[in-house]
Scaffold this motif. Structure first.
Motif, short mmCIF file in Angstrom:
data_model
loop_
_atom_site.label_atom_id
_atom_site.label_comp_id
_atom_site.label_asym_id
_atom_site.label_seq_id
_atom_site.Cartn_x
_atom_site.Cartn_y
_atom_site.Cartn_z
N ASN A 98 0.81 -1.22 0.00
CA ASN A 98 0.00 0.00 0.00
C ASN A 98 0.85 1.27 0.00
OD1 ASN A 98 -2.34 -1.55 0.10
ND2 ASN A 98 -2.31 -1.63 2.36
N SER A 99 2.23 1.13 0.00
CA SER A 99 3.09 2.33 0.07
C SER A 99 2.93 3.23 -1.14
CB SER A 99 4.55 1.90 0.22
OG SER A 99 4.96 1.15 -0.92
N SER A 100 2.83 2.64 -2.32
CA SER A 100 2.67 3.47 -3.52
C SER A 100 1.36 4.23 -3.50
CB SER A 100 2.75 2.60 -4.78
OG SER A 100 1.72 1.62 -4.77
N VAL A 101 0.32 3.55 -3.03
CA VAL A 101 -1.00 4.22 -2.94
C VAL A 101 -0.93 5.35 -1.92
CG1 VAL A 101 -3.44 3.89 -2.42
CG2 VAL A 101 -2.15 2.09 -3.61
N ILE A 102 -0.22 5.08 -0.83
CA ILE A 102 -0.10 6.10 0.22
C ILE A 102 0.67 7.31 -0.30
CG2 ILE A 102 0.88 6.59 2.49
CD1 ILE A 102 0.36 3.62 3.17
N LEU A 103 1.79 7.05 -0.97
CA LEU A 103 2.58 8.16 -1.52
C LEU A 103 1.79 8.96 -2.54
CD1 LEU A 103 6.07 6.50 -1.99
CD2 LEU A 103 5.46 8.28 -0.36
N THR A 104 1.01 8.25 -3.33
CA THR A 104 0.17 8.95 -4.32
C THR A 104 -0.86 9.82 -3.64
OG1 THR A 104 0.46 7.12 -5.88
CG2 THR A 104 -1.36 8.63 -6.28
N TRP A 109 -3.15 19.60 -3.79
CA TRP A 109 -4.39 20.37 -3.69
C TRP A 109 -4.35 21.37 -2.55
CZ3 TRP A 109 -6.96 20.55 -7.79
CH2 TRP A 109 -7.05 19.46 -8.66
N VAL A 110 -3.63 21.04 -1.48
CA VAL A 110 -3.49 22.02 -0.39
C VAL A 110 -2.79 23.27 -0.90
CG1 VAL A 110 -2.32 22.47 1.79
CG2 VAL A 110 -3.64 20.38 1.52
N ARG A 111 -1.70 23.08 -1.66
CA ARG A 111 -0.96 24.23 -2.18
C ARG A 111 -1.74 24.95 -3.28
NH1 ARG A 111 5.43 22.59 -2.70
NH2 ARG A 111 5.68 21.77 -0.58
N THR A 112 -2.46 24.16 -4.10
CA THR A 112 -3.20 24.78 -5.19
C THR A 112 -4.35 25.63 -4.67
OG1 THR A 112 -2.66 22.90 -6.62
CG2 THR A 112 -4.46 24.32 -7.32
N LEU A 113 -5.07 25.09 -3.67
CA LEU A 113 -6.20 25.82 -3.11
C LEU A 113 -5.79 26.79 -2.02
CD1 LEU A 113 -8.71 22.83 -2.91
CD2 LEU A 113 -8.59 24.61 -4.66
N ALA A 114 -4.49 26.95 -1.79
CA ALA A 114 -3.96 27.88 -0.78
C ALA A 114 -4.51 27.58 0.58
CB ALA A 114 -4.25 29.32 -1.19
N PRO A 165 7.08 30.73 -11.79
CA PRO A 165 6.13 29.73 -11.24
C PRO A 165 6.62 29.18 -9.92
CG PRO A 165 7.38 28.78 -13.06
CD PRO A 165 7.74 30.23 -13.01
N PRO A 166 5.69 28.75 -9.08
CA PRO A 166 6.10 28.17 -7.78
C PRO A 166 6.84 26.84 -7.99
CG PRO A 166 3.75 27.84 -8.14
CD PRO A 166 4.23 28.73 -9.25
N PRO A 167 7.57 26.38 -6.98
CA PRO A 167 8.28 25.10 -7.13
C PRO A 167 7.30 23.95 -7.34
CG PRO A 167 8.36 25.86 -4.86
CD PRO A 167 7.81 26.99 -5.65
N LEU A 168 7.74 22.90 -7.98
CA LEU A 168 6.90 21.76 -8.30
C LEU A 168 6.47 21.04 -7.03
CD1 LEU A 168 8.81 20.27 -11.38
CD2 LEU A 168 6.79 21.74 -11.40
N THR A 169 5.22 20.66 -7.02
CA THR A 169 4.73 19.86 -5.90
C THR A 169 5.14 18.41 -6.10
OG1 THR A 169 2.62 19.47 -7.02
CG2 THR A 169 2.78 21.43 -5.62
N LEU A 170 4.86 17.59 -5.06
CA LEU A 170 5.23 16.18 -5.12
C LEU A 170 4.44 15.45 -6.21
CD1 LEU A 170 7.05 14.06 -3.79
CD2 LEU A 170 5.17 13.55 -2.21
N LYS A 230 5.94 16.26 -9.49
CA LYS A 230 7.20 15.55 -9.69
C LYS A 230 6.95 14.09 -10.06
CE LYS A 230 9.98 18.42 -6.61
NZ LYS A 230 10.78 18.46 -5.35
N PHE A 231 5.91 13.46 -9.46
CA PHE A 231 5.57 12.07 -9.78
C PHE A 231 4.86 11.93 -11.10
CE2 PHE A 231 5.51 10.58 -5.08
CZ PHE A 231 6.90 10.55 -5.08
N GLY A 232 4.45 13.07 -11.69
CA GLY A 232 3.75 13.02 -12.97
C GLY A 232 2.27 12.80 -12.83
N LEU A 233 1.74 12.90 -11.61
CA LEU A 233 0.31 12.73 -11.40
C LEU A 233 -0.49 13.92 -11.90
CD1 LEU A 233 0.48 11.26 -7.78
CD2 LEU A 233 0.26 9.99 -9.93
N VAL A 234 0.12 15.11 -11.86
CA VAL A 234 -0.51 16.35 -12.31
C VAL A 234 0.45 17.03 -13.29
CG1 VAL A 234 -1.50 18.56 -11.60
CG2 VAL A 234 -1.73 16.57 -10.12
N ASP A 235 -0.13 17.63 -14.32
CA ASP A 235 0.71 18.32 -15.31
C ASP A 235 1.46 19.49 -14.66
OD1 ASP A 235 -0.15 16.61 -17.24
OD2 ASP A 235 -1.79 17.91 -17.92
N ALA A 236 2.73 19.52 -14.88
CA ALA A 236 3.55 20.61 -14.33
C ALA A 236 3.38 21.88 -15.17
CB ALA A 236 5.02 20.20 -14.29
#
Length: 349
Positions: A18-24, A32-37, A90-95, A98-104
């Motif tokens: 479950n580690s990969s799911v947890i990291l994701t 989303w915390v950083r995006t929604l401020a 632009p702000p620094p890349l989020t995690l 970096k994992f490629g889950l969201v378009d940078a």
């Protein structure tokens, strides 16, 4: 939401399925915390003061009186025109990014990439052409280079973006471009101004040289050559008249006196050296007889052997000779009565 302890546990057991799911999940949560401020909602917060409170604050007033203690700098450094990017970094890349889950987000162009874009624009000589939006030269106004290599006035581009509500290049419709302030238009404008000033100055120098050449070298055409020397003579005459400082009335009066003296000289010359004929002497003698003078005007005695003058006056020969000896220094012989220059002839009354 995952706590910090859960994150640490997942990091300690990477082999867990479950580690990969947890990291994701953690990465998405952080994104989303950083995006929604969404930040910390606890603890003290800094509350700014309003404009009314700011206006009541006392402003520090600095003295503007020159006391002479401040050292004046003679060498004022002129700021160089520096290019700068208008887009926000632009702000620094989020995690998650970096994992490629969201378009940078698209990163800003590097300095080398901007140089390549500017080279493309300079090859097309866009900075020498007017702005596409306002159709005016760039001059000294701020010029903007887009990442699509097109250039505009900064104020024109801002007005275009405000009017359309989109960030699209007015030339090639490239979306979400990056912009950078450059100074190629101002450099070209200064070069054009310097060229015009040099052209005007060189024209002035050549015109002055040509005028001096025409004043010093006569033309070969006969009519122009005659006109050239007439102007030269007129110029010399005018300079001579201007150099003379005299009164015109006194000059004319002196000329009249000189003319009168010349006439008297020629008149006396004729009286002295123009020998009278016998007929002229008879006329002079007739005048003397009509005057009926019986006494000598010098000695006031009866006339005996007498001398007749050409002015028709009669004297004793001895009296006249004595008078002539007394006036030896004067070359002219003037009659004692009428002061006229005379010729004499001895007669017997």
């Amino acid at each position: 939401m995952w706590t910090i302890e859960q994150k640490n546990m997942s990091a300690r057991n990477p082999g867990n399925s479950n580690s990969s799911v947890i990291l994701t999940a953690v990465a998405l949560q952080d994104h989303w915390v950083r995006t929604l401020a969404l930040g910390k909602t606890f603890g003290p917060r800094k509350i700014g003061i309003g404009p009314a409170a700011k206006s009541k604050q006392k402003k520090e007033i600095k003295s503007v009186v020159d006391t002479g203690n401040r050292v004046k700098k003679d060498n004022v450094k002129v700021k160089k025109e520096e290019e700068f990017v208008l887009d926000i970094k632009p702000p620094p890349l989020t995690l998650a990014q970096k994992f490629g889950l969201v378009d940078a987000p698209k990163q800003l162009l590097t300095e080398a990439e901007w140089n390549g874009v500017k080279i493309k624009s300079n090859i097309r000589e866009d900075s020498k052409q007017p702005c596409v939006i306002c159709k005016e030269d760039f001059g000294l106004q701020q010029q903007v280079l887009l990442s699509c290599s097109h250039v505009f006035h900064r104020a024109c581009l801002q007005a275009f973006e405000k009017y359309t509500g989109k960030k699209t290049c007015p030339m090639c419709r490239h979306k979400q471009y990056q912009s950078r302030v450059i100074h190629e238009g101002s450099k070209q404008y200064r070069l054009t101004c310097a060229t015009k000033i040099q052209a005007v100055w060189r024209g002035y120098v050549v015109r002055c040289w040509y005028k001096n050449f025409r004043l010093s070298v006569p033309p070969t055409d006969p009519k122009l050559r005659r006109k050239f020397f007439e102007e030269k003579l007129q110029d010399i005459t005018d300079r001579m008249v201007k150099s003379c400082d005299f009164s015109l009335h006194g000059f004319l009066q002196e000329m009249d006196q000189s003319l009168e003296a010349s006439r008297n000289v020629f008149k006396n010359f004729d009286a002295m050296f123009n020998i009278l004929s016998e007929q002229d002497w008879e006329e002079v003698q007739l005048k003397a007889v009509l005057r009926a003078d019986t006494d000598c005007p010098i000695c006031l005695q009866d006339l005996a052997p007498t001398v007749l003058l050409s002015c028709s006056h009669v004297f004793h020969d001895m009296c006249l000779c004595t008078l002539e000896k007394l006036t030896e220094g004067d070359l002219r012989n003037n009659c004692p009565v009428c002061r006229a220059v005379y010729q004499k002839k001895i007669i017997h009354m």
